[in-house]
Scaffold this active site. Structure first.
Site, PDB file in Angstrom:
ATOM      1  N   SER A 151       0.875  -1.261  -0.166  1.00  0.00           N
ATOM      2  CA  SER A 151      -0.283   0.044  -0.093  1.00  0.00           C
ATOM      3  C   SER A 151       0.633   1.359   0.539  1.00  0.00           C
ATOM      4  O   SER A 151       0.110   1.988  -0.131  1.00  0.00           O
ATOM      5  CB  SER A 151      -1.066   0.152   1.222  1.00  0.00           C
ATOM      6  OG  SER A 151      -1.901  -1.073   0.727  1.00  0.00           O
ATOM      7  N   THR A 152       1.978   1.446   0.706  1.00  0.00           N
ATOM      8  CA  THR A 152       2.909   2.344   0.718  1.00  0.00           C
ATOM      9  C   THR A 152       4.039   2.103   0.145  1.00  0.00           C
ATOM     10  O   THR A 152       4.157   1.284   0.086  1.00  0.00           O
ATOM     11  CB  THR A 152       2.721   2.841   2.180  1.00  0.00           C
ATOM     12  OG1 THR A 152       3.236   2.046   2.740  1.00  0.00           O
ATOM     13  CG2 THR A 152       1.744   3.569   2.471  1.00  0.00           C
TER      14      THR A 152
END
Length: 204
Positions: free
Chosen positions: A25-26
Site C-alpha cells: 500500500s505504501t
C-alpha cells in the site's frame, strides 16, 4: 506484449503462463516477501506495484489483465493483495475469466478458479456480494436520512464540501460503505469522491 520466445513457467493443468501479481500500500512497505513467494510458486513473470488498494487506478494490475491469454493463471499471495472488497474481487475475477485465464491464491487455496471447487466458491461469493449490495442500498437510504438530519447537503454538484468529504470517509472507514455507495449517497460520481478523498489524505 508477451514474449512467446521466453514463455516462462507453464501451469501443468491449463498449459498457460503462471503470472504473479504483488502489491503493497505504501512506499515504505517492501515487495520482497511477496516476490519470493510468487517465484517459489512458479511465477517467472511478475507485475508489482506500490499503491493503495483503495485507489481505482492500479497500472500494473491493468497491465497484467491486458497481458492475459487463455490458459494463463494469475497468482497472488493473498486475495487482499488483488482486491479491496468482495465486489472488487468478483469484478477482477470476471475479467480474468473473460480472458480464458484462471485465478489462484497461495494463502486461500479454495479460491483457485482453475478447479471446479474454486469456481463453485466464486459463484457462492457472487451471491453473497448481491446480498451485501441489497444491505448497502438499505443502509444508503438510512444514511441519507441521518445525514440530512445533521445538515449535510446533497445534490449533483461536481465538488464536495469538507463536511461532505468527512462524512464520506466515515461511511467508508466506519460504516462499511463502498466508495461507489458513498458517492451515490452524496449525489456525485464515484471518481469525484475518489479525488476528494485522495486530496484530503494528501492534506492530512
Amino acid at each position: 506484449m508477451r514474449d512467446d520466445n521466453d514463455p516462462g513457467t507453464l501451469d501443468l493443468i491449463t498449459g498457460g503462463l503462471i503470472l504473479g501479481y504483488a502489491r503493497v500500500s505504501t512506499d515504505d512497505q517492501d515487495l520482497t516477501q511477496q516476490r519470493d513467494q510468487l517465484h517459489l510458486a512458479g511465477c517467472n513473470k511478475l507485475f508489482a506495484e506500490k499503491v493503495s488498494g483503495a485507489r481505482r487506478v492500479r497500472p500494473e494490475l491493468d497491465r497484467m489483465l491486458d497481458h492475459l491469454r487463455p490458459g494463463d493463471v494469475v497468482t497472488v499471495t493473498r486475495l487482499d493483495r488483488l482486491a479491496r472488497s468482495t465486489r472488487d474481487l468478483l469484478d477482477i475475477s470476471e475479467r480474468i475469466r473473460g480472458c480464458g485465464a484462471g485465478l489462484r491464491s497461495l494463502a486461500e487455496p479454495w479460491a483457485d478458479t482453475t478447479s471446479p471447487a474454486g469456481r463453485m466458491v466464486m459463484t457462492v461469493f457472487a451471491g453473497i456480494a448481491e446480498f451485501e449490495r441489497s444491505l448497502i442500498l438499505e443502509r444508503t437510504r438510512t444514511g441519507r436520512e441521518a445525514a440530512k438530519a445533521r445538515g449535510v447537503k446533497f445534490g449533483p454538484r461536481p465538488t464536495l464540501t469538507k463536511a461532505q468529504v468527512e462524512h464520506a470517509r466515515r461511511l467508508v472507514d466506519q460504516d462499511g460503505f463502498t466508495v461507489k455507495a458513498a458517492a451515490e449517497l452524496l449525489g456525485v460520481h464515484r471518481s469525484t469522491l475518489y479525488r476528494a478523498l485522495d486530496k484530503a489524505m494528501g492534506c492530512a
